[in-house]
Design an enzyme around this catalytic site. Structure first.
Site, PDB file in Angstrom:
ATOM      1  N   LYS A 166      11.277   1.854  -7.863  1.00 48.63           N
ATOM      2  CA  LYS A 166      10.461   1.133  -6.895  1.00 48.63           C
ATOM      3  C   LYS A 166      10.325  -0.296  -7.391  1.00 48.63           C
ATOM      4  O   LYS A 166      10.543  -0.592  -8.557  1.00 48.63           O
ATOM      5  CB  LYS A 166       9.107   1.795  -6.684  1.00 48.63           C
ATOM      6  CG  LYS A 166       8.297   2.096  -7.924  1.00 48.63           C
ATOM      7  CD  LYS A 166       7.002   2.766  -7.503  1.00 48.63           C
ATOM      8  CE  LYS A 166       6.392   3.579  -8.595  1.00 48.63           C
ATOM      9  NZ  LYS A 166       5.136   4.180  -8.232  1.00 48.63           N
ATOM     10  N   ARG A 196      -4.400  13.437  -5.265  1.00 45.50           N
ATOM     11  CA  ARG A 196      -5.358  12.824  -4.357  1.00 45.50           C
ATOM     12  C   ARG A 196      -5.526  13.601  -3.068  1.00 45.50           C
ATOM     13  O   ARG A 196      -6.614  13.805  -2.613  1.00 45.50           O
ATOM     14  CB  ARG A 196      -4.931  11.393  -4.021  1.00 45.50           C
ATOM     15  CG  ARG A 196      -5.069  10.445  -5.179  1.00 45.50           C
ATOM     16  CD  ARG A 196      -4.493   9.126  -4.824  1.00 45.50           C
ATOM     17  NE  ARG A 196      -3.065   9.324  -4.542  1.00 45.50           N
ATOM     18  CZ  ARG A 196      -2.171   8.364  -4.515  1.00 45.50           C
ATOM     19  NH1 ARG A 196      -2.529   7.130  -4.701  1.00 45.50           N
ATOM     20  NH2 ARG A 196      -0.900   8.626  -4.267  1.00 45.50           N
TER      21      ARG A 196
END
Length: 159
Positions: free
Chosen positions: A41, A90
């Site tokens: 990334k 999460r």
């Protein structure tokens, strides 16, 4: 002595990451934060900058060490003699990705255990990617990251 690793790009480290680090360091004898050197990334901060930010953020945690690594995380875990890999979750989309990675890691390193920490409620929404976007657009990031990281973000974006 139980050694655990918590690996990621930490670009940059957030209060959500620190919450996982603090909780994991209270359970394991040693926690090694692995800063991945070459994630697939686009990074805002260099490996050296990310390591420095993490080191400063965990300076008060005596059983936490920070190291960079490249290659497979399971190979890094073996090199560090870790028995446990720590991950944070999460939301349900995190679970699906983490489950896939956990199954592959179990195939590659059967003796390496995975321990997942559910993100605290106040950090469920927090991601480094979203944080960078907010910071780049001039939004306030001070409540989401340590002060030195907020300063580094402002400097990076010329704010």
């Amino acid at each position: 002595m139980t050694i655990a690793i918590y690996a990621g790009s930490f670009d940059p480290i957030t209060h959500g990451h620190l919450d996982i680090i603090k909780r994991a360091s209270s359970i394991f004898d040693e926690l090694i934060v692995g800063v991945y050197d070459r994630p697939e990334k686009r990074l805002l901060f260099s490996t050296e900058e990310r390591i420095q930010m993490v080191q400063q953020a965990v300076a008060n945690l005596k059983n936490v060490n920070v190291q960079s690594y490249a290659g497979l995380t399971v190979d890094f875990a073996k090199k560090m003699r870790a028995q446990v890999m720590v991950r944070g979750l999460r939301m349900s989309s995190d679970f699906e990705r983490e489950f896939e990675m956990a199954m592959m890691n179990k195939k590659l390193a059967p003796d390496l255990e995975l321990v997942c920490f559910m993100a605290s409620l106040q950090y469920q929404f927090l991601s480094s990617s979203l944080l960078k976007e907010v910071a780049q657009l001039g939004g306030c990031s001070e409540e989401m990251v340590p002060k030195h990281v907020a300063a580094a973000l402002r400097k990076k974006f010329g704010l």
